[in-house]
Design a protein around this motif. Structure first.
Motif, PDB file in Angstrom:
ATOM      1  N   GLU A  12       0.821  -1.206   0.000  1.00 21.85           N
ATOM      2  CA  GLU A  12       0.000   0.000   0.000  1.00 21.85           C
ATOM      3  C   GLU A  12       0.864   1.269   0.000  1.00 21.85           C
ATOM      4  OE1 GLU A  12      -3.313   2.310  -0.224  1.00 21.85           O
ATOM      5  OE2 GLU A  12      -3.194   0.127  -0.418  1.00 21.85           O
ATOM      6  N   LEU A  13       1.905   1.252   0.803  1.00 17.97           N
ATOM      7  CA  LEU A  13       2.826   2.392   0.851  1.00 17.97           C
ATOM      8  C   LEU A  13       3.523   2.597  -0.498  1.00 17.97           C
ATOM      9  CD1 LEU A  13       4.409   1.882   4.382  1.00 17.97           C
ATOM     10  CD2 LEU A  13       2.951   3.777   3.662  1.00 17.97           C
ATOM     11  N   LYS A  14       3.898   1.516  -1.159  1.00 19.60           N
ATOM     12  CA  LYS A  14       4.540   1.622  -2.478  1.00 19.60           C
ATOM     13  C   LYS A  14       3.594   2.247  -3.496  1.00 19.60           C
ATOM     14  CE  LYS A  14       7.905  -2.153  -2.155  1.00 19.60           C
ATOM     15  NZ  LYS A  14       8.304  -3.470  -2.678  1.00 19.60           N
ATOM     16  N   ARG A  15       2.318   1.814  -3.431  1.00 20.64           N
ATOM     17  CA  ARG A  15       1.333   2.370  -4.375  1.00 20.64           C
ATOM     18  C   ARG A  15       1.120   3.864  -4.141  1.00 20.64           C
ATOM     19  NH1 ARG A  15      -1.124  -2.803  -3.701  1.00 20.64           N
ATOM     20  NH2 ARG A  15      -2.368  -2.049  -1.915  1.00 20.64           N
ATOM     21  N   GLU A  16       1.087   4.266  -2.858  1.00 27.25           N
ATOM     22  CA  GLU A  16       0.929   5.678  -2.540  1.00 27.25           C
ATOM     23  C   GLU A  16       2.126   6.491  -3.022  1.00 27.25           C
ATOM     24  OE1 GLU A  16      -1.695   5.083   1.545  1.00 27.25           O
ATOM     25  OE2 GLU A  16       0.321   5.931   1.622  1.00 27.25           O
ATOM     26  N   LYS A  17       3.320   5.934  -2.902  1.00 32.54           N
ATOM     27  CA  LYS A  17       4.542   6.618  -3.351  1.00 32.54           C
ATOM     28  C   LYS A  17       4.535   6.809  -4.870  1.00 32.54           C
ATOM     29  CE  LYS A  17       9.579   6.246  -3.172  1.00 32.54           C
ATOM     30  NZ  LYS A  17       9.833   6.133  -4.608  1.00 32.54           N
ATOM     31  N   GLU A  18       4.150   5.767  -5.612  1.00 28.81           N
ATOM     32  CA  GLU A  18       4.106   5.841  -7.076  1.00 28.81           C
ATOM     33  C   GLU A  18       3.050   6.861  -7.537  1.00 28.81           C
ATOM     34  OE1 GLU A  18       5.420   1.194  -7.913  1.00 28.81           O
ATOM     35  OE2 GLU A  18       3.357   1.856  -8.253  1.00 28.81           O
ATOM     36  N   LYS A  19       1.918   6.880  -6.797  1.00 25.30           N
ATOM     37  CA  LYS A  19       0.861   7.827  -7.146  1.00 25.30           C
ATOM     38  C   LYS A  19       1.322   9.266  -6.946  1.00 25.30           C
ATOM     39  CE  LYS A  19      -3.908   9.057  -5.996  1.00 25.30           C
ATOM     40  NZ  LYS A  19      -5.069   8.772  -5.108  1.00 25.30           N
ATOM     41  N   ALA A  20       2.062   9.512  -5.846  1.00 24.87           N
ATOM     42  CA  ALA A  20       2.567  10.857  -5.553  1.00 24.87           C
ATOM     43  C   ALA A  20       3.557  11.312  -6.619  1.00 24.87           C
ATOM     44  CB  ALA A  20       3.217  10.872  -4.176  1.00 24.87           C
ATOM     45  N   GLU A  21       4.414  10.401  -7.090  1.00 25.91           N
ATOM     46  CA  GLU A  21       5.402  10.744  -8.130  1.00 25.91           C
ATOM     47  C   GLU A  21       4.721  11.094  -9.448  1.00 25.91           C
ATOM     48  OE1 GLU A  21       9.172   8.022  -6.563  1.00 25.91           O
ATOM     49  OE2 GLU A  21       7.905   7.330  -8.209  1.00 25.91           O
TER      50      GLU A  21
END
Length: 342
Positions: A45-54
């Motif tokens: 979930e944290l990885k998905r949030e990071k990719e979305k922010a980028e």
């Protein structure tokens, strides 16, 4: 990012505990596996949030890049200053390429040759001179802006934009510094004309113009311009009123008499076979040289220009004495044999 690393570490520890405790009760094992699965889910979930922010940040930078694309900055390589900013899109690069290229060519021509409002980059050589102390007084090199090359570079850069340096060709005088002191050693050609020294204005004008060309160094390949070297023949520079030829008539004018200096110079350098860039005859016969052996000049107009097409540099000497003007062409003893006098 720190949280992702922490959870990953916990996950690894839990996995190791599971491996070492495989012989213990099944209930504990199942509970541990459940916790591992929950941790893995949090990491994902944290990885998905990071990719979305980028991804959300990327569009914010794009408009700035698009705004700069296509703009061409023209730089003066001598000062590294931007002298012109060209926006191809606004000037019709896409909609009317032919008109765009024509406008760039017109701008390049004006940049090279100058306009009424601005001086061009093309500059005639102002020759070096030997001063009274025997030291060289530096002039200015010849500079040419290559118009066709500039147009080509701007057109090539117009698609994506970028920086274009002015293609300037700068030519220094064609002689070696150590040769300067030796160029007065021998006379290879000379010519003398006479004038009435009792006519004060004309005599003064001849003296001033002769002084301007005296001790001028003409290197191999140099283009000598009488008007550039002598400068304005006006009252501000000490020139006086005297008779001069205008439209087939002799009239009073400031600077009358300087054409005798240019004509005497012409008859001197003509003996060593220089190449002529610009030369004009008077509209009336002048008595100080034979017919069609004159070279008329007018500052800002007609000029006398020649190129040293010989294989050696030479020095101009000009003397005014007792109603006579003499112009000599001198060089060093080492170069004397390279001149063929006609």
């Amino acid at each position: 990012m720190k949280k992702v690393k922490w959870l990953t570490s916990v996950l690894i520890v839990c996995s190791l505990i599971g491996l070492t405790g495989c012989s213990e009760k099944t209930a504990k094992e199942k509970e541990l596996e459940k916790k591992v699965a929950e941790l893995q889910q949090q990491i994902d979930e944290l990885k998905r949030e990071k990719e979305k922010a980028e991804k959300e940040q990327a569009p914010e930078e794009k408009p700035e890049q698009e705004e700069q694309s296509g703009v061409v900055e023209v730089i003066n390589p001598l000062t590294m200053e931007v002298i012109k900013t060209i926006d191809p899109k606004e000037m019709g690069y896409v909609t009317d390429r032919a008109a765009y290229e024509k406008e760039i060519a017109e701008w390049a021509k004006n940049a090279a040759r100058g306009t009424n409002q601005a001086e061009g980059f093309d500059q005639r050589m102002y020759p070096d001179k030997i001063g009274a102390d025997g030291q060289v007084i530096k002039g200015k090199p010849r500079m040419i802006l290559e118009e066709a090359e500039l147009v080509s570079k701007v057109i090539a850069a117009s698609e994506k934009g970028g920086k274009v340096e002015l293609p300037l060709t700068v030519t220094e005088s064609g002689y070696k510094p150590e040769e300067a002191a030796l160029l007065g050693e021998v006379v290879v050609a000379s010519y003398t004309t006479q004038f009435d020294s009792s006519v004060a204005g004309r005599s003064k004008n001849i003296e001033l113009s002769a002084e301007s060309i005296n001790n001028v160094i003409v290197g191999v390949g140099d283009v000598f311009s009488f008007n550039t070297t002598v400068g304005p023949s006006d009252a501000e520079h000490g020139y006086q009123k005297a008779k001069e030829a205008v439209d087939g008539k002799l009239v009073d004018g400031i600077g009358g008499g300087i054409c005798q200096t240019s004509s005497t110079l012409y008859n001197a350098v003509d003996q060593i076979g220089v190449s002529y860039v610009e030369k004009h005859h008077h509209s009336v016969h002048v008595g100080y040289v034979p017919t069609e052996r004159d070279a008329t000049v007018s500052y800002g107009g007609l000029d006398f220009r020649f190129q040293n097409s010989t294989t050696a540099p030479f020095l101009l000497k000009a003397y005014v004495k007792n109603g006579s003007l003499t112009v000599e062409v001198r060089t060093s003893k080492a170069h004397q044999g390279e001149f063929t006098v006609h």
